[in-house]
Scaffold this active site. Structure first.
Site, short mmCIF file in Angstrom:
data_model
loop_
_atom_site.label_atom_id
_atom_site.label_comp_id
_atom_site.label_asym_id
_atom_site.label_seq_id
_atom_site.Cartn_x
_atom_site.Cartn_y
_atom_site.Cartn_z
N ALA A 1 -26.15 11.35 -21.30
CA ALA A 1 -25.98 12.31 -22.22
C ALA A 1 -27.48 12.88 -22.97
O ALA A 1 -26.71 13.14 -23.97
CB ALA A 1 -24.77 12.40 -22.49
N ASP B 1 -40.64 17.22 -19.27
CA ASP B 1 -39.19 15.83 -18.53
C ASP B 1 -38.28 17.54 -17.64
O ASP B 1 -38.34 16.94 -16.18
CB ASP B 1 -38.69 16.01 -19.61
CG ASP B 1 -39.33 14.43 -20.00
OD1 ASP B 1 -40.21 13.82 -19.95
OD2 ASP B 1 -38.63 13.86 -20.86
N LYS C 1 -38.61 12.72 -29.69
CA LYS C 1 -38.62 13.99 -28.73
C LYS C 1 -37.53 14.33 -29.41
O LYS C 1 -37.96 16.11 -29.85
CB LYS C 1 -37.89 13.00 -27.69
CG LYS C 1 -38.94 12.83 -26.66
CD LYS C 1 -38.20 12.41 -24.83
CE LYS C 1 -39.43 11.88 -24.31
NZ LYS C 1 -38.94 11.49 -22.98
N GLY D 1 -31.36 12.54 -23.77
CA GLY D 1 -33.06 13.55 -23.94
C GLY D 1 -32.47 13.27 -22.13
O GLY D 1 -32.97 15.18 -21.83
N ALA D 2 -33.71 13.16 -21.31
CA ALA D 2 -33.22 12.97 -20.18
C ALA D 2 -32.33 13.65 -19.80
O ALA D 2 -32.30 14.69 -18.20
CB ALA D 2 -33.70 10.97 -19.49
P1 NAP Z 1 -31.29 8.15 -24.65
O1 NAP Z 1 -31.16 9.42 -24.64
O2 NAP Z 1 -31.10 6.82 -25.21
O3 NAP Z 1 -29.59 8.35 -23.58
C1 NAP Z 1 -29.78 7.37 -23.38
C2 NAP Z 1 -28.20 7.11 -21.97
O4 NAP Z 1 -27.85 6.11 -21.40
C3 NAP Z 1 -27.11 7.81 -22.51
O5 NAP Z 1 -26.32 8.19 -21.53
C4 NAP Z 1 -26.54 6.71 -23.15
O6 NAP Z 1 -24.61 6.12 -22.67
C5 NAP Z 1 -26.67 6.17 -21.60
N1 NAP Z 1 -26.76 4.50 -22.17
C6 NAP Z 1 -27.01 3.36 -22.37
N2 NAP Z 1 -26.86 2.00 -22.63
C7 NAP Z 1 -26.21 2.44 -21.68
C8 NAP Z 1 -25.09 1.30 -21.21
N3 NAP Z 1 -25.41 0.11 -20.89
N4 NAP Z 1 -24.27 2.04 -20.06
C9 NAP Z 1 -23.72 2.86 -19.75
N5 NAP Z 1 -24.95 3.91 -20.60
C10 NAP Z 1 -25.51 3.65 -21.07
O7 NAP Z 1 -32.30 7.81 -23.51
P2 NAP Z 1 -33.07 9.40 -22.34
O8 NAP Z 1 -34.08 9.59 -23.21
O9 NAP Z 1 -32.27 10.09 -22.14
O10 NAP Z 1 -34.13 8.09 -21.22
C11 NAP Z 1 -32.78 7.30 -20.83
C12 NAP Z 1 -33.69 7.46 -19.14
O11 NAP Z 1 -34.39 8.37 -18.53
C13 NAP Z 1 -34.18 6.08 -19.60
O12 NAP Z 1 -34.59 4.70 -18.79
C14 NAP Z 1 -36.08 6.68 -19.51
O13 NAP Z 1 -37.22 6.22 -19.62
C15 NAP Z 1 -35.90 7.49 -18.60
N6 NAP Z 1 -36.43 8.42 -18.42
C16 NAP Z 1 -37.52 8.75 -17.84
C17 NAP Z 1 -38.43 9.86 -16.97
C18 NAP Z 1 -39.22 9.91 -16.30
O14 NAP Z 1 -40.11 10.36 -16.78
N7 NAP Z 1 -39.57 8.70 -14.90
C19 NAP Z 1 -38.81 10.92 -18.34
C20 NAP Z 1 -37.59 10.81 -19.39
C21 NAP Z 1 -36.06 9.56 -19.48
P3 NAP Z 1 -24.18 6.98 -24.44
O15 NAP Z 1 -24.46 7.93 -24.82
O16 NAP Z 1 -23.10 6.55 -24.26
O17 NAP Z 1 -24.63 6.07 -25.64
#
Ligand code: NAP
Length: 283
Positions: free
Chosen positions: A133, A107, A71, A135-136
């Site tokens: 913190a 999103d 993204k 993308g979501a």
């Molecule tokens: P991302 O950019 O990779 O960010 C991941 C986030 O999760 C960061 O804040 C990370 O913390 C945290 N994290 C990962 N592993 C962890 C752990 N073991 N303990 C605590 N925190 C942890 O991913 P993203 O794009 O933001 O997506 C996040 C979630 O939202 C995904 O599950 C995705 O499927 C979901 N989502 C859903 C939609 C929807 O339409 N429903 C749309 C977008 C995203 P750190 O910064 O410390 O690594």
């Protein structure tokens, strides 16, 4: 019923991995219900192929979505970055307009619409705890600020990443919480999970809700075949909660509207989600 023709517009989800995505089911159900001529597929794409895919799909009259891990990269490939892309630094939807590739981040709209649908109103004046913190979380933060929340506490495993997000998007209404213990006994109208925790059935909850004195509602952006651990924890405390399935539908609906210029057939999109026990509304 529409069938694929030589004039069909082709849309693709670009990411890696993509094979488990529900977007093809949702978008093809929408195409069918709206009676437009198109098809939506998922393509596994490595980063170096992303610009070629995006340009090729657009020049051929279609467009698409971008998912993990591309993204951020996609936001640098499009010719015109709409405000949601500029503010979040991420692009999940692209199409051609006046010979220019336009990028949006639905999103933001998707989260906002799903939240409104769940709460029955905008979260105006709410006090919110936002977990994550990535993308979501950035999309959620932009939506919450635009929807007029009063105050947001941002908690993330990596505090520095939360600080960067807050500097980029935050402003006076956002405060980073360096240590979860600081939240003990606090009250929030809304807790939003935008971390990845919950994707796997044995994941712990991203936050222990019982540290708080009071929680109005819980929204988990994560979704899976079963309700997430956070949704289950909230419901066991009598707090209303929902997972990320409606956000998935709503971000897809916003993309559909950008591409086709007609209202998205929301009910058909919701019905395209796999059935889940006890989910009469989306089954
Ligand atoms: P991302 O950019 O990779 O960010 C991941 C986030 O999760 C960061 O804040 C990370 O913390 C945290 N994290 C990962 N592993 C962890 C752990 N073991 N303990 C605590 N925190 C942890 O991913 P993203 O794009 O933001 O997506 C996040 C979630 O939202 C995904 O599950 C995705 O499927 C979901 N989502 C859903 C939609 C929807 O339409 N429903 C749309 C977008 C995203 P750190 O910064 O410390 O690594």
């Amino acid at each position: 019923m529409t069938s694929i023709s030589a004039a069909s517009r082709v849309f693709a989800l670009l990411g890696d991995p993509v094979e488990h995505s529900l977007s093809p089911r949702i978008q093809n159900a929408a195409i069918l219900a709206a009676g437009v001529d198109g098809v939506y597929v998922a393509l596994r794409a490595v980063e170096e192929d992303l610009p070629g895919f995006i340009r090729g799909l657009c020049r051929a009259g279609g467009g698409g979505n971008v998912t993990l891990p591309h993204k951020e990269k996609a936001s640098t490939v499009v010719d015109e970055r709409l405000p949601a892309v500029r503010r979040t630094g991420a692009c999940n939807t692209f199409w051609l307009e006046d010979d220019r590739i336009v990028g949006d981040n639905t999103d933001v709209d998707g989260f906002s619409r799903a939240l409104r649908d769940f709460l029955g109103e905008a979260p105006t004046n709410a006090r919110v705890l936002l977990l994550g913190a990535g993308g979501a979380a950035r999309a959620g933060l932009v939506a919450l600020l635009d929807d007029g929340v009063d105050e947001i506490r941002l908690l993330n495993r990596s505090v520095e990443r939360a600080r960067n997000v807050s500097r980029r998007i935050g402003g006076e209404r956002v405060r980073v919480v360096p240590d979860p213990a600081e939240l003990d006994g606090e009250r929030f109208d809304l807790v939003v999970n935008a971390t990845r925790l919950g994707l796997h059935p044995d994941d712990p909850t991203p936050f222990e809700l019982d540290r708080l004195e009071e929680v109005g509602a819980v929204v988990d952006m994560v979704y899976g075949a079963e309700p997430t651990a956070l949704v289950r924890a909230a419901e066991s405390m009598g707090v209303r909660a929902t997972d990320g399935r409606e956000m998935l539908v709503q971000q897809g609906a916003a993309a559909f509207e950008r591409w086709w210029g007609v209202d998205a057939p929301l009910d058909a999109m919701r019905r395209a989600l796999p059935e889940r026990e006890g989910d009469a509304d989306v089954g």
